[in-house]
Design a protein around this motif. Structure first.
Motif, PDB file in Angstrom:
ATOM      1  N   LEU A 166      24.998  20.323  11.577  1.00 25.40           N
ATOM      2  CA  LEU A 166      25.860  20.787  10.555  1.00 25.40           C
ATOM      3  C   LEU A 166      25.199  20.905   9.157  1.00 25.40           C
ATOM      4  N   ILE A 167      25.228  21.798   8.512  1.00 21.43           N
ATOM      5  CA  ILE A 167      24.519  22.161   7.167  1.00 21.43           C
ATOM      6  C   ILE A 167      25.659  21.813   6.104  1.00 21.43           C
ATOM      7  N   ILE A 168      25.349  20.723   5.162  1.00 20.02           N
ATOM      8  CA  ILE A 168      26.344  20.553   3.956  1.00 20.02           C
ATOM      9  C   ILE A 168      25.675  20.745   2.732  1.00 20.02           C
ATOM     10  N   THR A 169      26.311  21.592   1.845  1.00 14.01           N
ATOM     11  CA  THR A 169      25.800  21.768   0.577  1.00 14.01           C
ATOM     12  C   THR A 169      27.154  21.480  -0.487  1.00 14.01           C
ATOM     13  N   SER A 170      26.521  20.991  -1.581  1.00 10.76           N
ATOM     14  CA  SER A 170      27.347  21.063  -2.799  1.00 10.76           C
ATOM     15  C   SER A 170      27.994  22.274  -3.256  1.00 10.76           C
ATOM     16  N   ALA A 171      29.380  22.523  -3.274  1.00 13.84           N
ATOM     17  CA  ALA A 171      30.015  23.634  -3.902  1.00 13.84           C
ATOM     18  C   ALA A 171      30.347  23.697  -5.276  1.00 13.84           C
ATOM     19  N   GLY A 172      30.754  22.469  -5.864  1.00 11.48           N
ATOM     20  CA  GLY A 172      31.169  22.299  -7.033  1.00 11.48           C
ATOM     21  C   GLY A 172      32.320  21.152  -6.963  1.00 11.48           C
ATOM     22  N   PHE A 173      33.285  21.306  -8.024  1.00 11.86           N
ATOM     23  CA  PHE A 173      34.318  20.219  -8.123  1.00 11.86           C
ATOM     24  C   PHE A 173      35.505  20.795  -8.929  1.00 11.86           C
ATOM     25  N   TYR A 174      36.612  20.005  -8.988  1.00 10.44           N
ATOM     26  CA  TYR A 174      37.929  20.394  -9.392  1.00 10.44           C
ATOM     27  C   TYR A 174      38.391  19.002 -10.334  1.00 10.44           C
ATOM     28  N   ASN A 176      41.394  17.839 -13.737  1.00 12.21           N
ATOM     29  CA  ASN A 176      42.528  18.394 -14.722  1.00 12.21           C
ATOM     30  C   ASN A 176      42.023  19.077 -15.816  1.00 12.21           C
ATOM     31  N   MET A 177      40.850  18.666 -16.216  1.00  7.22           N
ATOM     32  CA  MET A 177      40.388  18.939 -17.573  1.00  7.22           C
ATOM     33  C   MET A 177      39.477  20.394 -17.416  1.00  7.22           C
ATOM     34  N   ASN A 178      38.735  20.409 -16.401  1.00  9.50           N
ATOM     35  CA  ASN A 178      38.061  21.771 -16.464  1.00  9.50           C
ATOM     36  C   ASN A 178      38.515  22.664 -15.443  1.00  9.50           C
ATOM     37  N   GLY A 179      39.458  22.272 -14.749  1.00  7.12           N
ATOM     38  CA  GLY A 179      39.968  23.082 -13.375  1.00  7.12           C
ATOM     39  C   GLY A 179      38.665  23.140 -12.366  1.00  7.12           C
ATOM     40  N   LEU A 180      38.806  24.333 -11.758  1.00  5.75           N
ATOM     41  CA  LEU A 180      37.852  24.748 -10.570  1.00  5.75           C
ATOM     42  C   LEU A 180      36.371  25.075 -11.012  1.00  5.75           C
ATOM     43  N   SER A 181      35.469  24.432 -10.573  1.00  7.05           N
ATOM     44  CA  SER A 181      33.988  24.747 -11.174  1.00  7.05           C
ATOM     45  C   SER A 181      33.156  24.932  -9.859  1.00  7.05           C
ATOM     46  N   MET A 182      32.723  26.011  -9.625  1.00  5.62           N
ATOM     47  CA  MET A 182      31.928  26.469  -8.468  1.00  5.62           C
ATOM     48  C   MET A 182      30.316  26.308  -8.871  1.00  5.62           C
ATOM     49  N   THR A 183      29.661  25.463  -8.250  1.00  5.46           N
ATOM     50  CA  THR A 183      28.254  25.460  -8.602  1.00  5.46           C
ATOM     51  C   THR A 183      27.269  26.661  -7.834  1.00  5.46           C
ATOM     52  N   PHE A 184      27.655  27.074  -6.728  1.00  5.51           N
ATOM     53  CA  PHE A 184      26.890  28.070  -6.305  1.00  5.51           C
ATOM     54  C   PHE A 184      27.255  29.500  -6.580  1.00  5.51           C
ATOM     55  N   ASN A 185      26.343  30.494  -6.540  1.00  5.17           N
ATOM     56  CA  ASN A 185      26.446  31.898  -6.854  1.00  5.17           C
ATOM     57  C   ASN A 185      26.243  32.806  -5.703  1.00  5.17           C
ATOM     58  N   GLY A 186      26.735  33.857  -5.781  1.00  7.21           N
ATOM     59  CA  GLY A 186      26.605  35.082  -4.547  1.00  7.21           C
ATOM     60  C   GLY A 186      27.243  34.721  -3.866  1.00  7.21           C
ATOM     61  N   SER A 187      27.352  35.459  -2.735  1.00  9.93           N
ATOM     62  CA  SER A 187      28.230  35.764  -1.493  1.00  9.93           C
ATOM     63  C   SER A 187      27.772  34.731  -0.427  1.00  9.93           C
ATOM     64  N   ILE A 188      28.436  34.577   0.609  1.00  8.63           N
ATOM     65  CA  ILE A 188      28.204  33.648   1.724  1.00  8.63           C
ATOM     66  C   ILE A 188      26.647  34.225   2.260  1.00  8.63           C
ATOM     67  N   ILE A 189      26.511  35.590   2.454  1.00 13.12           N
ATOM     68  CA  ILE A 189      25.303  35.911   3.026  1.00 13.12           C
ATOM     69  C   ILE A 189      24.231  35.539   2.414  1.00 13.12           C
ATOM     70  N   GLN A 190      24.374  35.860   0.858  1.00 10.84           N
ATOM     71  CA  GLN A 190      23.125  35.663  -0.001  1.00 10.84           C
ATOM     72  C   GLN A 190      22.609  33.994   0.100  1.00 10.84           C
ATOM     73  N   ARG A 191      23.882  33.295   0.066  1.00  9.78           N
ATOM     74  CA  ARG A 191      23.423  31.687   0.350  1.00  9.78           C
ATOM     75  C   ARG A 191      22.879  31.257   1.573  1.00  9.78           C
ATOM     76  N   ARG A 192      23.237  31.906   2.718  1.00  8.28           N
ATOM     77  CA  ARG A 192      22.908  31.342   3.951  1.00  8.28           C
ATOM     78  C   ARG A 192      21.674  32.406   4.497  1.00  8.28           C
ATOM     79  N   ARG A 193      20.711  33.069   3.914  1.00  9.21           N
ATOM     80  CA  ARG A 193      19.792  33.746   4.336  1.00  9.21           C
ATOM     81  C   ARG A 193      18.844  33.196   5.214  1.00  9.21           C
ATOM     82  N   ASP A 194      18.843  31.954   5.265  1.00  9.52           N
ATOM     83  CA  ASP A 194      17.870  31.143   6.028  1.00  9.52           C
ATOM     84  C   ASP A 194      18.387  30.822   7.598  1.00  9.52           C
TER      85      ASP A 194
END
Length: 634
Positions: A166-174, A176-194
């Motif tokens: 299993l491959i686990i990578t940090s995706a962001g956090f949520y 009350n103050m900031n709401g939803l904040s995603m740390t990765f950019n791009g689509s799944i294909i761009q993030r998992r090219r390897d």
């Protein structure tokens, strides 16, 4: 209907509930994914109501879920709805949520059709709990870890293969103050090219080359376009694309060969043979050759990439006969109507001359007044052969003068048509399959699985007639070299894939033969795509990679490298010579005249001899009668 009413009553009773942070993250995350429907699996009724209310605020439809509604449907039915993508929320903190995930894993639902949000507690060991799940490269799964300070930490989980770690990578956090904040950019294909160097198995189609095992040396030869590039051209071209995909996504490919692309068969658990059958039976992961979607049964067992990687062009190729190379060459300049008119004109002139000679008051004793003699005079005048005698009769001179003028016009047009046909390129009047079928050409087709299937399964009446009348009872299936040899030496039309015959023609045909080639197509070019296993996680990755190669010009460059160009006619510098077949009519007229004259001569000789014998017999009888008279008189 009762279920909807029950949900409405529960919503009214619990409208005063305070929306919790986990329901807020679910609504906001699914909204960021632009989903229109979700399924919710909560651990309690109150949690379900809160989630239902929050998700509905984003105009997202909750189609099913939870364990308290007593829905009379199987788990599979709950997860299948007519949406391109559907969101799924699962609370992993209770046994019910764990059961949902186990059933989803066993049903291979962690794929691109679903967007998952799984809520877990802070103490949950993600790697230990989810290692056994059947995640894949296309899994869109976010694990939301509930922290103590009103914060959820988000993690993206997937596997290169269901059996890999299993491959686990940090995706962001949520929060009350900031709401939803995603740390990765791009689509799944761009993030998992390897793909971490994983090895896939693939099948390519080998028809022309003699390859049994794909060793390293064989692969080098297979990819070298300088070595017989016309043999298995598009299979080799597709594997060239795979070399780019392997570098792009970091994977390797174990290749094997098959003699067939995959066509329906009547018996067995697998519906197809060849490459498609191996994908259907899950013996290989990918197809390393291209196939067509026109065979409908294939779509039930495999999926194809969106972008075509090869255009299959097939056509009948043959040497078009030159106009002056036919036995009708001397008749072609005039239509049948004109020839009938010339014949009638010749007879009319002969009849008129005969009448003039019979009715004229001034006739000479040695003048030929027969119809046949006057027809010969008319032929000489009309066809510019001159007149044997000159007449002193004014009516006869006028007729002969007009006949000579008419003869000049007719012969001028006739000669100009003959010369024009010699100087200009021969007209190619065989342009349609029907015209080719009605011609004197013998037909044959290449021994190629797609072409054979096309003729054997086509419902087009012309194709069926070609197959039944010519191909089935004639030469049948031929290798390209055999078919092109027959094209070069005889009146033969060969149906084949264009690139392979182009290279053979370029190497074996003279420029004169190349200039005489003609092509007739039976169908439009067929688009070929790469086949993969049905619902393969590699589909979107390959579509992305092929589109990138198309945009950067790699695909066009590879097509030009592997597709042989059509042989170009450099201009026919050979002076066309008149064949015996072209003047056959002239010889036939001459020989028929000789035979007719000799026959009449023999008849006249026999008749003359019979007359002599008859006269001698009569003379003998007369002498005997005279002799008897003398004796009687004495």
């Amino acid at each position: 209907m009762k279920s909807k009413f029950k949900i409405f009553i529960i919503l009214l009773q619990t409208s005063f509930f305070i929306v919790s942070i986990d329901s807020e993250i679910v609504g906001e995350y699914f909204n960021s994914k632009r989903l229109v429907a979700v399924t919710v699996f909560a651990c309690s009724n109150n949690d379900y109501i809160k989630l239902f209310k929050q998700v509905m605020m984003y105009n997202i439809k909750v189609v099913s879920g939870s364990n308290y509604l007593n829905v009379n449907a199987s788990f599979t039915d709950l997860m299948h709805f007519p949406y391109y993508k559907m969101g799924v929320y699962v609370d992993f903190s209770c046994d019910f949520g764990k059961q949902v995930l186990v059933q989803s894993s066993n049903s291979y639902m962690f794929n691109s059709s679903y967007v998952w949000v799984i809520k877990v507690n802070l103490t949950t060991d993600i790697k230990k709990e989810f290692e056994c799940m059947n995640f894949g490269l296309d899994s869109d799964v976010i694990i939301a870890v509930d922290s103590d300070n009103n914060r959820f930490n988000l993690f993206d989980v997937y596997k290169v293969n269901s059996t890999w770690p299993l491959i686990i990578t940090s995706a962001g956090f949520y929060n009350n103050m900031n709401g939803l904040s995603m740390t990765f950019n791009g689509s799944i294909i761009q993030r998992r090219r390897d793909f971490r160097g994983i090895q896939f198995t693939g099948t390519t189609v080998i028809i022309d080359m003699n390859i049994k095992n794909f060793t390293e040396d064989v692969l080098k030869k297979f990819l070298d376009h300088t070595i017989d590039p016309h043999l298995d051209a598009f299979s080799r071209c597709v594997y060239t694309y795979y070399t780019y995909l392997m570098k792009m996504f970091n994977f390797t490919l174990k290749l094997q060969g098959s003699p067939s692309f995959g066509y329906p068969k009547r018996k067995g658990p697998v519906l197809h043979d060849g490459m498609i059958g191996q994908l259907e039976a899950k013996e290989v992961d990918v197809g390393a050759a291209a196939g067509t979607m026109k065979i409908r049964t294939r779509m039930d067992v495999v999926h194809f990439t969106l972008l075509p990687v090869w255009m299959l062009r097939c056509s009948f190729i043959f040497r078009h006969p030159r106009t002056l190379a036919t036995y009708k060459a001397l008749v072609i300049p005039f239509s049948s109507t004109v020839w009938v008119f010339i014949l009638c004109l010749t007879l009319a002139v002969g009849v008129i001359l005969t009448l003039i000679k019979h009715l004229s008051p001034t006739n000479s004793a040695d003048e030929d007044k027969t119809l046949t003699g006057n027809i010969i005079i008319a032929i000489g005048a009309l066809y510019q052969q001159g007149l044997a005698t000159s007449s002193n009769k004014v009516p006869e001179r006028i007729v002969l003068f007009c006949t000579l003028i008419m003869g000049v016009i007719i012969v001028t047009f006739y000669n100009s048509m003959i010369v024009t046909s010699l100087l200009q390129p021969p007209p190619k009047n065989l342009r349609t399959p029907k015209q080719l079928l009605d011609s004197s050409f013998t037909l044959g087709i290449q021994d190629h699985s797609y072409i054979k299937n096309f003729f054997e399964t086509s419902t087009d009446p012309i194709v069926r007639e070609m197959f039944n009348k010519n191909l089935k009872k004639g030469t049948g299936y031929l290798k390209p070299m055999e078919g092109i040899y027959l094209v070069q030496k005889t009146q033969f039309a060969f149906y084949s894939e264009e690139p392979i015959v182009y290279r053979i023609i370029e190497n074996t045909f003279s420029n004169e033969d190349t200039c005489s080639l003609q092509e007739i197509k039976l169908e439009l070019p067929v688009k070929l795509q790469i086949p993969l296993r049905r619902n393969s996680p590699l589909m979107e990755y390959f579509n992305h990679g092929l589109l990138l190669m198309k945009e950067t010009g790699i695909m066009d460059g590879m097509n030009k490298k592997w597709r042989s160009r059509k042989p170009h006619c450099q201009g026919n510098t050979v002076i066309p010579s008149v064949q015996l077949q072209s003047v056959l009519i002239a010889y036939m007229v001459f020989l028929s005249g000789i035979i007719c004259s000799l026959t009449i001569l023999c008849f006249e000789i026999i008749l003359f001899k019979c007359k002599i014998k008859f006269r001698e017999k009569n003379n003998t009888v007369r002498k005997k009668l005279k002799y008897r008279k003398k004796i009687n008189h004495k």
